[in-house]
Design an enzyme around this catalytic site. Structure first.
Site, mmCIF file in Angstrom:
data_model
loop_
_atom_site.group_PDB
_atom_site.id
_atom_site.type_symbol
_atom_site.label_atom_id
_atom_site.label_comp_id
_atom_site.label_asym_id
_atom_site.label_seq_id
_atom_site.Cartn_x
_atom_site.Cartn_y
_atom_site.Cartn_z
ATOM 1 N N ALA A 65 2.921 25.301 3.979
ATOM 2 C CA ALA A 65 2.971 25.531 2.537
ATOM 3 C C ALA A 65 4.356 25.136 2.043
ATOM 4 O O ALA A 65 5.319 25.152 2.805
ATOM 5 C CB ALA A 65 2.690 26.999 2.237
ATOM 6 N N GLY A 108 0.847 26.518 7.336
ATOM 7 C CA GLY A 108 -0.369 26.222 6.572
ATOM 8 C C GLY A 108 -1.002 24.902 6.988
ATOM 9 O O GLY A 108 -2.213 24.710 6.808
ATOM 10 N N GLU A 111 -3.062 25.789 9.898
ATOM 11 C CA GLU A 111 -4.181 26.602 9.390
ATOM 12 C C GLU A 111 -5.209 25.723 8.667
ATOM 13 O O GLU A 111 -6.412 25.974 8.734
ATOM 14 C CB GLU A 111 -3.631 27.703 8.474
ATOM 15 C CG GLU A 111 -2.835 28.750 9.272
ATOM 16 C CD GLU A 111 -1.986 29.660 8.403
ATOM 17 O OE1 GLU A 111 -1.281 29.151 7.511
ATOM 18 O OE2 GLU A 111 -2.038 30.890 8.601
ATOM 19 N N GLU A 131 6.118 30.445 10.824
ATOM 20 C CA GLU A 131 6.462 31.260 9.657
ATOM 21 C C GLU A 131 7.497 32.332 9.968
ATOM 22 O O GLU A 131 8.284 32.715 9.108
ATOM 23 C CB GLU A 131 5.198 31.939 9.082
ATOM 24 C CG GLU A 131 4.228 31.011 8.385
ATOM 25 C CD GLU A 131 3.173 30.406 9.311
ATOM 26 O OE1 GLU A 131 3.394 30.365 10.550
ATOM 27 O OE2 GLU A 131 2.140 29.958 8.792
HETATM 28 N N1 DAK Z 1 8.009 23.060 2.462
HETATM 29 C C1 DAK Z 1 8.808 22.342 1.651
HETATM 30 N N2 DAK Z 1 9.511 21.250 2.075
HETATM 31 C C2 DAK Z 1 9.404 20.909 3.360
HETATM 32 C C3 DAK Z 1 8.590 21.626 4.271
HETATM 33 C C4 DAK Z 1 7.857 22.746 3.776
HETATM 34 N N3 DAK Z 1 6.999 23.462 4.550
HETATM 35 N N4 DAK Z 1 8.708 21.052 5.490
HETATM 36 C C5 DAK Z 1 9.531 20.000 5.335
HETATM 37 N N5 DAK Z 1 9.967 19.921 4.066
HETATM 38 C C6 DAK Z 1 10.894 18.942 3.481
HETATM 39 C C7 DAK Z 1 12.316 19.205 3.932
HETATM 40 O O1 DAK Z 1 12.911 20.213 3.114
HETATM 41 C C8 DAK Z 1 12.939 17.834 3.722
HETATM 42 O O2 DAK Z 1 13.202 17.678 2.341
HETATM 43 P P1 DAK Z 1 14.565 16.941 1.849
HETATM 44 O O3 DAK Z 1 15.673 17.703 2.454
HETATM 45 O O4 DAK Z 1 14.438 15.539 2.382
HETATM 46 O O5 DAK Z 1 14.483 17.013 0.353
HETATM 47 C C9 DAK Z 1 11.830 16.876 4.093
HETATM 48 O O6 DAK Z 1 10.603 17.648 3.998
HETATM 49 C C10 DAK Z 1 11.933 16.366 5.508
HETATM 50 O O7 DAK Z 1 12.061 17.496 6.362
HETATM 51 P P2 DAK Z 1 13.237 17.628 7.452
HETATM 52 O O8 DAK Z 1 14.466 16.916 6.998
HETATM 53 O O9 DAK Z 1 13.355 19.069 7.767
HETATM 54 O O10 DAK Z 1 12.589 16.811 8.655
HETATM 55 P P3 DAK Z 1 12.866 17.007 10.206
HETATM 56 O O11 DAK Z 1 12.199 15.859 10.855
HETATM 57 O O12 DAK Z 1 14.301 17.234 10.494
HETATM 58 O O13 DAK Z 1 12.108 18.350 10.610
HETATM 59 C C11 DAK Z 1 10.216 19.892 10.589
HETATM 60 C C12 DAK Z 1 10.702 18.409 10.541
HETATM 61 C C13 DAK Z 1 8.708 19.900 10.353
HETATM 62 C C14 DAK Z 1 10.518 20.449 11.991
HETATM 63 C C15 DAK Z 1 10.991 20.718 9.522
HETATM 64 O O14 DAK Z 1 10.849 20.026 8.269
HETATM 65 C C16 DAK Z 1 10.435 22.105 9.342
HETATM 66 O O15 DAK Z 1 10.717 22.977 10.152
HETATM 67 N N6 DAK Z 1 9.692 22.344 8.248
HETATM 68 C C17 DAK Z 1 9.236 23.665 7.877
HETATM 69 C C18 DAK Z 1 8.058 24.057 8.738
HETATM 70 C C19 DAK Z 1 7.576 25.464 8.377
HETATM 71 O O16 DAK Z 1 8.315 26.444 8.477
HETATM 72 N N7 DAK Z 1 6.300 25.590 7.970
HETATM 73 C C20 DAK Z 1 5.744 26.851 7.607
HETATM 74 C C21 DAK Z 1 5.884 27.048 6.121
HETATM 75 S S1 DAK Z 1 5.235 28.615 5.576
HETATM 76 C C22 DAK Z 1 -1.430 31.170 2.392
HETATM 77 C C23 DAK Z 1 -1.556 29.826 2.600
HETATM 78 C C24 DAK Z 1 -0.593 29.160 3.311
HETATM 79 C C25 DAK Z 1 0.519 29.801 3.807
HETATM 80 C C26 DAK Z 1 0.642 31.140 3.594
HETATM 81 C C27 DAK Z 1 -0.317 31.830 2.872
HETATM 82 N N8 DAK Z 1 -2.434 31.882 1.699
HETATM 83 C C28 DAK Z 1 -3.739 31.246 1.430
HETATM 84 C C29 DAK Z 1 -2.317 33.266 1.416
HETATM 85 C C30 DAK Z 1 1.466 29.020 4.563
HETATM 86 C C31 DAK Z 1 2.763 29.308 4.778
HETATM 87 C C32 DAK Z 1 3.578 28.299 5.461
HETATM 88 O O17 DAK Z 1 3.110 27.279 5.885
#
Ligand code: DAK
Length: 257
Positions: A65, A108, A111, A131
């Site tokens: 997300a 997400g 998921e 998360e």
């Molecule tokens: N959200 C927003 N931006 C994101 C992102 C995300 N999840 N993942 C990556 N980006 C953005 C980064 O901020 C970066 O943006 P800029 O700095 O270039 O502006 C760009 O994408 C490239 O990312 P990185 O520079 O970080 O790229 P790397 O290759 O170094 O790293 C990575 C890739 C995938 C390891 C890293 O980006 C990362 O750790 N990303 C976050 C992964 C994460 O934590 N995902 C979980 C998010 S929480 C629900 C539905 C859904 C959810 C909850 C409830 N309901 C129906 C109730 C879901 C929650 C989640 O998914």
């Protein structure tokens, strides 16, 4: 229909949806998910479509997300808006959906893949529920589907440590149905989707519905459901055609009725 964050194309009886926010690694924003819901609904309701594929790009299926859009939420905002129950598009879909996953399928994104009926992974795919790194837990089915599709131990490991698992581990764990070379991901996924889409549509839908009962009912109820649906298939023209074609040693021509 015009879309900004996804693209949709039709190839024969297969609908292909590509998530299209590459700079954000296909982070799932509310706007993207609204478009995805509209596209899925339209393809599912289209009589000319027999299977749907969802994919991303070589680097990311979806990295979760969109964190930037949820960082300032309060509990009351999340509760009162029922964040984000509107994303539950998949329950209503009756046609099979295949996730073609390359690169990151995180949070997400994982998921989303788990809501699909089949997951085909490229060799570079990485799955995880990170998360906990953000001070939250999975909220889109991760704590429920991951233990059912893999095991309790694997789900605990992934959700509690935030580590990613590669395609090989995901296949061993039961999350992924097959692994293909990255450059062949779309070709192989399309071949699977096209094969399914050209079988009898009512039979395909009934198989999907029956397998999903395995996750939602007790065994005896599921087996009874399967038996009744199976019996109903003797009313299909496609059943008559399929069996006649076998006995006449020719390919069947299904009419999807
Ligand atoms: N959200 C927003 N931006 C994101 C992102 C995300 N999840 N993942 C990556 N980006 C953005 C980064 O901020 C970066 O943006 P800029 O700095 O270039 O502006 C760009 O994408 C490239 O990312 P990185 O520079 O970080 O790229 P790397 O290759 O170094 O790293 C990575 C890739 C995938 C390891 C890293 O980006 C990362 O750790 N990303 C976050 C992964 C994460 O934590 N995902 C979980 C998010 S929480 C629900 C539905 C859904 C959810 C909850 C409830 N309901 C129906 C109730 C879901 C929650 C989640 O998914």
């Amino acid at each position: 229909m015009n879309y900004e964050f996804i693209t949709v194309e039709q190839k024969g009886r297969v609908g292909v949806i590509t998530l299209n926010r590459p700079k954000q690694l296909n982070a799932l924003s509310p706007a993207l998910m609204t478009e995805l819901g509209r596209a899925l609904g339209a393809l599912d309701g289209d009589a000319g479509i027999g299977a749907i594929v969802i994919t991303g790009n070589d680097k990311a299926f979806a990295a979760g997300a969109d964190i930037s859009q949820m960082k300032d939420f309060s509990y009351m905002h999340a509760y009162l808006t029922d964040y984000i129950t509107g994303w539950e598009h998949f329950r209503a879909l009756r046609k099979p959906v295949i996730a073609a996953v390359a690169g990151y399928a995180l949070g997400g994104g994982n998921e989303l893949a788990m809501q699909c009926d089949i997951v085909i992974a490229a060799e570079n795919a990485k799955f995880g529920q990170p998360e906990i790194n953000l001070g939250i837990m999975p909220g889109y089915g991760g704590t429920q589907r991951l233990p059912r599709f893999t095991s309790k131990a694997k789900a605990m490991d992934l959700c509690l440590t935030a580590r990613m698992m590669d395609a090989q581990e995901a296949e061993r764990a039961g999350l992924v149905s097959r692994i293909v070379p990255l450059e062949k991901l779309m070709e192989e996924t399309f071949a699977v989707a096209d094969k399914i889409a050209n079988y009898s549509l009512p039979v395909v839908m009934m198989i999907k519905e029956s397998i999903n009962r395995a996750y939602e009912t007790a065994l005896a109820e599921g087996v009874l459901f399967e038996r009744r649906v199976f019996q109903s298939q003797f009313s299909l023209e496609d059943q008559k055609e399929g069996m006649a074609a076998f006995l006449e040693k020719r390919k069947p021509t299904f009419k999807h009725r």
